[in-house]
Structures are given as structure tokens and as C-alpha cells.
Design a protein around this motif. Structure first.
Motif, mmCIF file in Angstrom:
data_model
loop_
_atom_site.group_PDB
_atom_site.id
_atom_site.type_symbol
_atom_site.label_atom_id
_atom_site.label_comp_id
_atom_site.label_asym_id
_atom_site.label_seq_id
_atom_site.Cartn_x
_atom_site.Cartn_y
_atom_site.Cartn_z
ATOM 1 N N GLN B 49 0.883 -1.105 -0.092
ATOM 2 C CA GLN B 49 0.079 -0.105 -0.014
ATOM 3 C C GLN B 49 0.980 1.171 -0.111
ATOM 4 N N LEU B 64 -4.507 -5.878 -4.033
ATOM 5 C CA LEU B 64 -5.526 -4.971 -3.830
ATOM 6 C C LEU B 64 -5.276 -4.053 -2.562
ATOM 7 N N PHE B 65 -5.807 -2.635 -2.743
ATOM 8 C CA PHE B 65 -5.840 -1.796 -1.664
ATOM 9 C C PHE B 65 -6.974 -0.915 -1.793
ATOM 10 N N GLU B 66 -7.142 0.139 -0.893
ATOM 11 C CA GLU B 66 -8.253 0.853 -0.916
ATOM 12 C C GLU B 66 -9.561 0.108 -0.550
ATOM 13 N N ARG B 68 -12.695 0.519 -0.086
ATOM 14 C CA ARG B 68 -13.877 0.453 -0.811
ATOM 15 C C ARG B 68 -13.818 -0.282 -2.277
ATOM 16 N N ALA B 69 -12.719 -0.406 -2.542
ATOM 17 C CA ALA B 69 -12.447 -1.026 -3.972
ATOM 18 C C ALA B 69 -12.540 -2.605 -3.648
#
Lengths: 217, 214
Positions: B49, B64-66, B68-69
Motif C-alpha cells: 500500500q 489490492l488496496f483501498e 471500498r475497492a
């Protein structure tokens, strides 16, 4: 489709860029921002937060520019530019990831600078230099991450232009009119990416409407 | 192989992903990243991240990061399992997106600095910006009035069913409700309070609170 707003609004421009990328016909219904028509009950019934844009498509009324672009991109997924990589769920997730980065990391910093240098003077006030400086620093750190990312991929979410790039365009266009354009121009990968975004036909149709300029820097 | 969530279970953004996993009945493993010792700023985590925040996920080769994503990816991947978080038609999905974006641009922009000043800074022995907090509370009241009006004619934010639009608010709401003044602001708004009581009664929230040590 009807878009309620004014072409000079960055959030409205976000939606217009998407409509042009998807070759979708629409009607722009003017909302006089200087006369605060976006705060009148007739507009608040479409967006209770009193901000442009709002979209009407048959029975659907929508607000929030990024929800609107996602809707347009999905409704017209089979025409124009593929803005969401919808055929591959992992690629689509990466588009969402960098769209979230724009919303949470990039937008708050760049909006704070634009607000001080363009909007606040329009309201007859002086910009707050401390807010500008603090947010330029934050923006610089975000752009360092972008510089590294864009050294690996042509666009933020991969090798094709998507909503993740599009959402950045209007405020970056305004930012480049200020004396701080160096934050973009001094980062070679970010600069190349920005110049590419500016070469797109949809951008050339929408940018003439982004007419406000900084009165101070 | 189960998905690995890198984060601290008491932090709001990892909680957003955990709620999604719980609603979708997805197995997961939490790999603790210690925020008190700034582990999220260390080189090993920055590879996951680049902004030095939590959460990040690893699912086999997929990263993946974020939050909400991440939540959206899993809600889509497991669309036919557990709660339908994304909406049933194109138009319903757009309304879900709209209220989820309201959380980002109107709610979180106020909730986050309130929580930082009233909960996080005291824990770290730092000084709270009292003037800022008072300004933020006034703005929050205006925003909560809009939510209250919406929820007076809709059971949930996007209509009659619980969706991502509601879920995405829950971690920050959990923190805000522990602040006396804000708790009173919520209780003073009948429909908004009704909504919070209903969504915080969900099994996923209760399981999350156990995981978070409450």
C-alpha cells in the motif's frame, strides 16, 4: 439523458468527459451557479446536497459525479471507450482502486488548492496561503506515488485509459493554470500521462467550457 | 487458500472490508499490521500500500488496496453468496453507488477528522483541535439532517434493502457513537437513529465487534 449543471464546474466536466468517451447524446441543462440556483428547492429535489451535477435518465435521477460516470460507463459498456474493464473482474477492481485513490488522496488535496486560488477570490476573499502550502505538499506526495506507478503502466489502472484517469482531468486542468503546474511538469511520467489525457478528443470538446482562472497564485 | 487482509482489526478501513467478508460469508485471515508502532509506514507494507495505510489484501497472486475497492471486488466476485450488497438492476446499482459516494465526499470528510481529534489524538497524547471539532460538528449536523430526511422515506440509504451504501458508513459510525455529543446528535434524528440501530443489530456487525475486542 439530461445533465444539470454548468460546463465550468469540474464535477460537471467529469460527467461530460464520460458522455463524450461513450459517444452518448445528452442535453446540458444550465444551472446558474453564480445565482445559487443549485441551492433552490427545484434543484435540491434532485440533489439534497445542493451540488452540480445531477443526471436524469428516464425515471432515474442521480447525483455524485463518479456514481454518474460509473452508471453511464456501465449502461453503454458496449460502445465507445472501455472505461471500466468490465470484462475482467480483477482489471475492473484495479480501475476501482485507482478511482478510490483519486477520490480519497488526490481530490481533497488538489481541490483545497483550487478552492483557495480560484473559488475563494470569486467570493471576494483572499486565499489562505497556509492551506495552499499544506495541500501542495500533500499533493506532491500523492504525485510521487503516481510517478512510480506510471513508470510501470501507461495509465493508472493499466495499459488503457479508464475512469481512474478520467476522474482526474477537470481539476488537473484547472491546477495547470496556476503557478504550481511544476508539480505535474517536474515528474516526467506524470507529465507524459497528463499530456496524453489532454490529447483525447473528449478532452478537446470539454476543456473549452472550463473557463475560470486563478486571479492570484 | 483464503484471502489475507493486512490491517488492524480495530481500524475503520479494515473493518469496512471485514464487514463485507462477514456479510458475504467469505473466509479470511487477518495479518495484523500494528498502527501504534507505525508498521503501516515501513517498507514491507509500503510495497502493499504505497500511501502507507491499511488495509491491503492478498488473494493468491491478486493484490489490492483501498477498502471500498476491495469491498466492491468481493461483493462482485461473490454476488450469488450471502447478502446482495451491490443492487439488483443497473439503476439500483447506480443509487447504491451514489450513496456510497456520499459517504466518501460528505460523511467521511467530517467523521474522519472528528474521530482523529476526539479519539485518536488523546490516545497518542496529542492535542485536539477544539475549534475545528466544533466547526465539523455543525457541518455534520447539516449532513445528518439530509440523511435523516432520506431515511424517513427509505428503510436503507439505497432503498428497501441493506447494501454497500449502508455498510460503508458503519465503521466510522461505530466510532462516532462512542462520542457523547455525536451520540446525542444521532439520537435526536429519529429516522437516522432507527437506521443505525437496525444496521448495528446485524450479525455481521456483532461478529466484527467481537473480533475487534468489544
Amino acid at each position: 439523458m439530461k445533465v444539470y449543471g454548468d460546463e465550468m464546474s469540474a464535477s460537471v466536466a467529469r460527467v461530460l468527459l464520460c458522455l463524450h468517451e461513450k459517444n452518448t447524446e445528452f442535453e446540458l441543462v444550465p444551472v446558474n451557479l453564480f445565482a445559487c440556483h443549485h441551492k433552490l428547492p427545484s434543484f435540491l429535489s434532485m440533489n439534497p446536497f445542493g451540488q452540480v451535477p445531477a443526471l436524469q435518465d428516464d425515471d432515474l435521477t442521480l447525483f455524485e459525479s463518479r456514481a454518474i460516470t460509473a452508471y453511464i460507463a456501465e449502461k453503454h459498456r458496449d460502445k465507445g471507450t472501455d472505461l471500466t474493464r468490465h470484462e475482467n473482474s480483477k482489471e475492473a477492481a484495479i480501475v476501482k482502486l485507482w478511482s478510490e485513490v483519486e477520490a480519497h488522496h488526490f481530490n481533497p488535496a488538489i481541490f483545497a488548492v483550487i478552492n483557495q486560488l480560484i473559488v475563494v477570490p470569486l467570493q471576494g476573499e483572499s486565499p489562505d496561503a497556509a492551506i495552499v502550502e499544506k495541500n501542495l505538499e500533500k499533493l506532491g506526495k500523492v504525485l510521487d506515488v503516481y510517478e512510480e506507478r506510471l513508470g510501470k503502466t501507461k495509465y493508472l489502472a493499466g495499459d488503457t485509459y479508464t475512469l481512474a484517469d478520467l476522474h482526474h482531468v477537470p481539476y488537473t486542468y484547472y491546477f495547470m493554470k496556476t503557478s504550481h503546474a511544476g508539480l505535474i511538469n517536474d515528474r516526467p511520467n506524470v507529465k507524459a500521462w497528463w499530456e496524453d489525457l489532454c490529447s483525447r478528443p473528449a478532452f478537446l470538446k470539454v476543456s473549452p467550457g472550463l473557463t475560470v482562472s486563478p486571479t492570484t497564485n | 487458500m483464503v484471502v489475507k487482509l493486512y490491517g488492524q482489526v480495530t481500524a475503520a478501513c479494515p473493518q469496512r472490508v471485514l464487514l463485507c467478508f462477514l456479510e458475504k460469508e467469505i473466509e479470511f485471515e487477518i495479518i495484523h499490521i500494528d498502527l501504534d508502532t507505525l508498521e503501516q509506514k515501513k517498507p514491507e507494507h509500503l510495497l502493499r500500500q504505497p500511501f502507507g495505510q491499511v488495509p491491503a489484501i492478498e488473494d493468491g497472486d491478486f493484490k489490492l488496496f483501498e477498502s471500498r475497492a476491495i469491498a466492491r471486488y468481493y461483493a462482485t466476485k461473490y454476488a450469488d453468496q450471502g447478502t446482495n450488497l451491490l443492487g439488483k438492476s443497473l439503476e439500483h446499482r447506480a443509487i447504491v453507488d451514489q450513496w456510497a459516494d456520499v459517504e466518501t465526499h460528505y460523511f467521511n470528510t467530517l467523521a474522519h477528522p472528528i474521530v482523529i481529534n476526539l479519539i485518536i489524538k488523546p490516545r497518542l497524547g496529542e492535542k485536539c483541535d477544539v475549534v475545528l471539532v466544533e466547526e465539523l460538528k455543525v457541518k455534520l449536523g447539516v449532513v445528518l439532517d439530509i440523511y435523516n430526511n432520506r431515511l424517513s422515506s427509505n428503510r436503507f440509504l439505497a432503498g428497501e434493502e441493506f447494501t454497500m451504501a449502508d455498510l460503508t458508513h458503519m465503521p466510522a459510525m461505530g466510532y462516532l457513537m462512542s462520542i457523547t455529543d455525536i451520540n446525542q446528535m444521532v439520537k435526536a434524528r429519529g429516522s437516522f437513529n432507527r437506521w443505525w440501530e437496525e444496521i448495528s443489530d446485524r450479525p455481521s456487525w456483532k461478529k466484527l465487534m467481537v473480533l475487534a475486542g468489544h
